[in-house]
Each structure stands twice: as C-alpha cells, then as structure tokens.
Write an enzyme that holds these catalytic residues in place. Structure first.
Site, short mmCIF file in Angstrom:
data_model
loop_
_atom_site.label_atom_id
_atom_site.label_comp_id
_atom_site.label_asym_id
_atom_site.label_seq_id
_atom_site.Cartn_x
_atom_site.Cartn_y
_atom_site.Cartn_z
N GLY A 11 -2.05 61.21 50.76
CA GLY A 11 -3.07 60.20 51.10
C GLY A 11 -2.71 59.48 52.39
O GLY A 11 -1.54 59.39 52.75
N ARG A 75 -4.39 68.41 48.92
CA ARG A 75 -4.22 69.70 48.26
C ARG A 75 -3.34 70.66 49.05
O ARG A 75 -3.19 71.80 48.69
CB ARG A 75 -5.59 70.37 48.10
CG ARG A 75 -6.53 69.66 47.21
CD ARG A 75 -7.94 69.99 47.61
NE ARG A 75 -8.21 69.59 48.97
CZ ARG A 75 -9.09 70.14 49.78
NH1 ARG A 75 -9.78 71.16 49.39
NH2 ARG A 75 -9.26 69.68 51.00
N ASP A 116 6.30 61.39 48.09
CA ASP A 116 7.17 62.34 47.39
C ASP A 116 6.62 63.77 47.34
O ASP A 116 7.39 64.73 47.46
CB ASP A 116 7.56 61.82 46.00
CG ASP A 116 6.34 61.50 45.14
OD1 ASP A 116 5.21 61.64 45.63
OD2 ASP A 116 6.52 61.11 43.98
N GLY A 117 5.30 63.93 47.22
CA GLY A 117 4.71 65.27 47.16
C GLY A 117 4.98 66.04 48.45
O GLY A 117 5.48 67.17 48.43
N THR A 138 3.99 55.71 52.14
CA THR A 138 3.09 55.51 51.00
C THR A 138 2.88 54.01 50.78
O THR A 138 3.82 53.23 50.90
CB THR A 138 3.60 56.13 49.67
OG1 THR A 138 2.79 55.62 48.60
CG2 THR A 138 5.03 55.81 49.35
N ILE A 139 1.65 53.68 50.44
CA ILE A 139 1.38 52.27 50.12
C ILE A 139 2.06 51.89 48.81
O ILE A 139 2.29 50.72 48.55
CB ILE A 139 -0.14 51.98 50.02
CG1 ILE A 139 -0.79 52.75 48.86
CG2 ILE A 139 -0.84 52.25 51.33
CD1 ILE A 139 -2.16 52.22 48.46
N ASP A 140 2.43 52.90 47.98
CA ASP A 140 2.99 52.61 46.65
C ASP A 140 4.45 52.15 46.72
O ASP A 140 4.95 51.59 45.75
CB ASP A 140 2.93 53.87 45.76
CG ASP A 140 1.53 54.45 45.68
OD1 ASP A 140 0.56 53.69 45.82
OD2 ASP A 140 1.41 55.68 45.48
N ASP A 142 7.08 53.91 46.46
CA ASP A 142 7.84 54.50 45.36
C ASP A 142 8.79 55.63 45.78
O ASP A 142 9.22 56.43 44.96
CB ASP A 142 6.87 55.00 44.27
CG ASP A 142 5.90 56.06 44.78
OD1 ASP A 142 5.90 56.33 46.01
OD2 ASP A 142 5.15 56.63 43.98
N ARG A 184 0.17 53.97 41.59
CA ARG A 184 0.56 55.05 40.67
C ARG A 184 1.52 54.52 39.59
O ARG A 184 1.20 53.53 38.96
CB ARG A 184 1.18 56.22 41.44
CG ARG A 184 0.20 56.91 42.35
CD ARG A 184 0.67 58.27 42.75
NE ARG A 184 1.98 58.22 43.38
CZ ARG A 184 2.62 59.28 43.84
NH1 ARG A 184 2.07 60.46 43.73
NH2 ARG A 184 3.79 59.17 44.40
N ARG A 278 -14.20 38.81 34.74
CA ARG A 278 -14.74 39.76 35.71
C ARG A 278 -13.61 40.66 36.20
O ARG A 278 -12.48 40.20 36.35
CB ARG A 278 -15.35 39.05 36.92
CG ARG A 278 -16.56 38.19 36.60
CD ARG A 278 -17.80 39.04 36.28
NE ARG A 278 -18.98 38.20 36.14
CZ ARG A 278 -19.36 37.57 35.04
NH1 ARG A 278 -18.63 37.71 33.92
NH2 ARG A 278 -20.45 36.83 35.00
N GLN A 286 -7.21 49.18 49.99
CA GLN A 286 -5.77 48.91 50.20
C GLN A 286 -5.15 49.87 51.22
O GLN A 286 -4.06 49.63 51.73
CB GLN A 286 -5.02 49.07 48.87
CG GLN A 286 -5.33 47.98 47.89
CD GLN A 286 -5.05 48.41 46.44
OE1 GLN A 286 -4.01 48.11 45.90
NE2 GLN A 286 -5.99 49.09 45.82
O1 F6P Z 1 -0.30 57.31 46.56
C1 F6P Z 1 -1.25 56.51 47.20
C2 F6P Z 1 -2.44 56.29 46.32
O2 F6P Z 1 -3.34 55.45 47.01
C3 F6P Z 1 -2.14 55.75 44.93
O3 F6P Z 1 -1.84 54.37 44.93
C4 F6P Z 1 -3.39 56.14 44.19
O4 F6P Z 1 -3.14 56.29 42.82
C5 F6P Z 1 -3.74 57.46 44.81
O5 F6P Z 1 -3.11 57.51 46.07
C6 F6P Z 1 -5.23 57.69 44.98
O6 F6P Z 1 -5.41 58.98 45.44
P1 F6P Z 1 -6.79 59.51 46.03
O7 F6P Z 1 -6.93 58.99 47.43
O8 F6P Z 1 -6.62 60.98 45.99
O9 F6P Z 1 -7.88 59.00 45.14
#
Ligand code: F6P
Length: 360
Positions: A11, A75, A116-117, A138-140, A142, A184, A278, A286
C-alpha cells in the site's frame, strides 16, 4: 556502482516519493550512477513498460507529494502471481523470470521500499542472488528492527486531527464518538493518536477487550459529569475470546482486509450503555496526501542510507532508525517477528495512569 533500481510495493504511504527523490539524487550526485524506476512493485520487472529511467528532472517537485510516482501493487508477488491463462485464473511462480530480468539489466542493487510483505519477497529474491536493499515503509509502524517506519507520523497526525474534530461533536451532543483506525494487527496508530487526541477508551489488537468494560468507562464518565466519551479503535482490535472483524476474506494473492470492529463496538455501546453513539471509519484518509516534516525527513534519510548500503555492497539488509541514527539490520532479523505495541511499556502505563481504558 553503475546502475541501480528502485521499486515501491504494498500500500502507498506518505513519504514514498521523498525516498525515491533522495535515492535518485544521491545515487546520481555522489556515485554518478544510473537509476531505474520499477513500476507497480515487482511487477515492473516482468511487465512491458515496467521500467523508467529516473534522472534528477524526473524527481523534481515530488518531495511533498503523497502516493508514489512509481505506482504500488498489493498483488505484485512474483512467487504467487495471479494471471489469466486460456481464460482461466491461475496463480504461478514467476520469480525466475523476475530474477532473469534483473540479471539482464545488470543491476548493482535493487532498493525495495515496502512493508513486511514487500520485504519478505525481497528476502526471497536475495536468496536467489538478487542484490536487495530494503527500506521500511508503512503507516502501521509494524516492521521490526526499526523504531519507526516512514508514513506512520503522517497517519497518526491525521488520526489525531480526526479525534480533535470528533471531540467537538461528542461534547456538544453528549455522544460517544468512535473512530476506527488502520494498523492491521498492530495498535500503534490508535494508541499514539488516542493519547495525543485525548481519547477516553483505546482498543488495540495487543490488548483483547471486554465489551462490558467499555460500558463501565462510558458510565463512569457520565456519572462524573462528562457526558461524552471518545473511543479510538484499531481495526485489528478484538474482544477477549472473540475474533477480529474482516470486511473481506483473503486468498493466496490478497491478504484479508480488516474492518467493521468500530460498528460492532458502536452497536454494543448504543444498545447496552444507553449512550447515543456515532461511528467514523477514517480509512484511506490516513494514507493519503502530503507527508509531515518528520516523514519527509525520515524518508529522505532512508533514501540516502539505502544508496550508501548499495554502494558498500551490503545486501539482504534494511535501513532502520535506532537511537535517532539511520543504521542497517539484516532482513532475516527484521522478518523474524513483526513489531507490536509493548503492553508493559511506558506508553501504555502512562495512558492507564491518565485514566484511559483499554477495555481490559
Ligand atoms: O498496511 C497499510 C494498511 O493501510 C493497513 O493499515 C490496512 O489494513 C491495509 O493497508 C488496507 O489495505 P488496502 O489499501 O488494500 O485496503
């Protein structure tokens, strides 16, 4: 070092273009080296028109731009690539084709910028002899081996601003406002943004929650005179003994997509806690748009560090930030285990001390 390539996989994250810009400028200015941009992750090595020469002019004006000028591909795994053959969808291993293309290009290094992928694929290609250098994105946040990945700071600032904006409605209408955030299986975005944005309840994957504990906190605030509550929920959070909520299942090509826990928590709070609720899902907001100064700074340093690693011939390694210095770590070490929030660490202790509930 005469010719290197750079690709961005997985991503998008704010700061990708800053890495590309720094790598291209430093490779050309310091090493007189040619840089090839690989489009759409690893796919660019096997697809027609997958490559482009990156000169100084091609990276002009991209520092502040989100996304990636090279395109990314979720992919794009050459070890499991989905293609249509004779009208049928098949998954095949085209990694040898990818390695052959890299050899034909006579590349001295391939810089792979990803989470990581993408880094795992990089390690497999390194095992097949490809001179790989990794950059953690990665924004995560991780990815192990580094204190921080670029993209995270931008995401958490966007999440914090969303909490600030939801706060005013929560206060005015005496509501429980729930914000579902990405990340994630790691709760870094929800934890950092939640603390910075004054959340009352933060739910993260590392701490399984109990629904009744959320209610307890909401009720406690109501009886103490605060008629509203702010909840930051990580998309990977799950109830004790329960399951994560997915918006879509995965297969050998796509990873499953998390999403929906915010609604589940919202439904419960409204029905069981008697509080008007809500739910907002912040989603890809993000990941989009201009990177923060920190992410531009970090991404630029990572780009420079990656080119230096390549020049020194130190392959199978990833640039990383430790003690405010850019260093490098072996991909085996990085990929041995993912990084998660330290539930015993000072951040969680401080948050608990502030009265924030983790629903446990
Ligand atoms: O790993 C980055 C991330 O934005 C995660 O926080 C989220 O779960 C995932 O990618 C969303 O993936 P996609 O853009 O394929 O919907």
């Amino acid at each position: 070092m005469k010719r290197i390539a750079i690709l961005t996989g997985g991503g998008d994250a704010p700061g990708l273009n800053a890495v590309i810009r720094a790598a291209v400028k430093i490779a050309i200015n310091e090493y007189g080296c040619e840089v090839i941009g690989v489009r759409h992750g690893y796919d660019g090595f096997i697809e027609p028109d997958g490559l482009m020469v990156l000169d100084i002019a091609s990276v002009r004006g991209i520092l502040q731009r989100g996304g990636t000028i090279l395109g990314a591909a979720n992919r794009g795994n050459p070890f499991a690539r989905k293609t249509i053959r004779d009208g049928e969808e098949i998954v095949e291993d085209v990694s040898d084709q990818c390695v052959a293309a890299i050899e034909k290009l006579k590349l001295d290094a391939v810089i792979v910028v990803g989470g990581d992928g993408t880094l795992k694929i990089g390690r497999e290609l390194y095992a097949k002899g490809v001179p790989i250098v990794g950059v953690p994105k990665t924004i995560d946040n991780d990815v192990a081996g580094t204190e921080v990945t670029f993209g995270f700071d931008t995401a958490l600032n966007i999440a914090m601003e969303a909490l600030d904006r939801l706060h005013t409605t929560a206060e005015s209408h005496h509501r429980v406002m729930i914000l579902e955030l990405m990340g994630r299986d790691a709760g870094f975005i929800a934890l950092h943004a939640g603390v910075a944005g004054g959340a009352d309840i933060i739910l993260i994957p590392e701490i399984p929650f109990r629904y009744e504990k959320i209610c307890e906190k909401v009720q406690e605030r109501i009886s103490s005179g605060s008629k509203f509550s702010m909840v930051a929920v990580s998309e990977g959070a799950q109830p004790e003994g329960g399951q994560q909520v997915f918006a879509r299942g995965g297969d050998e090509v796509f990873v499953a997509r998390l999403g929906g826990i915010g609604q589940a928590v919202g439904k419960f709070v409204e029905s069981a806690c008697g509080a008007e609720t809500r739910v907002t899902v912040l989603g890809h907001i993000q990941r989009g748009g201009t990177p923060t100064a920190f992410d531009r700074w970090l991404a630029t340093r990572y780009g420079g560090g990656a080119v230096r690693l390549a020049a020194e011939g130190r392959f199978g390694r990833m640039v990383a930030l430790q003690d405010a210095k850019v260093i490098d770590v072996g991909l085996d070490e990085v990929l041995a285990q993912p990084k998660r929030v330290d539930v015993e660490g000072d951040a969680i202790r401080t948050a608990r001390g502030l009265g924030i509930s983790f629903g446990d």
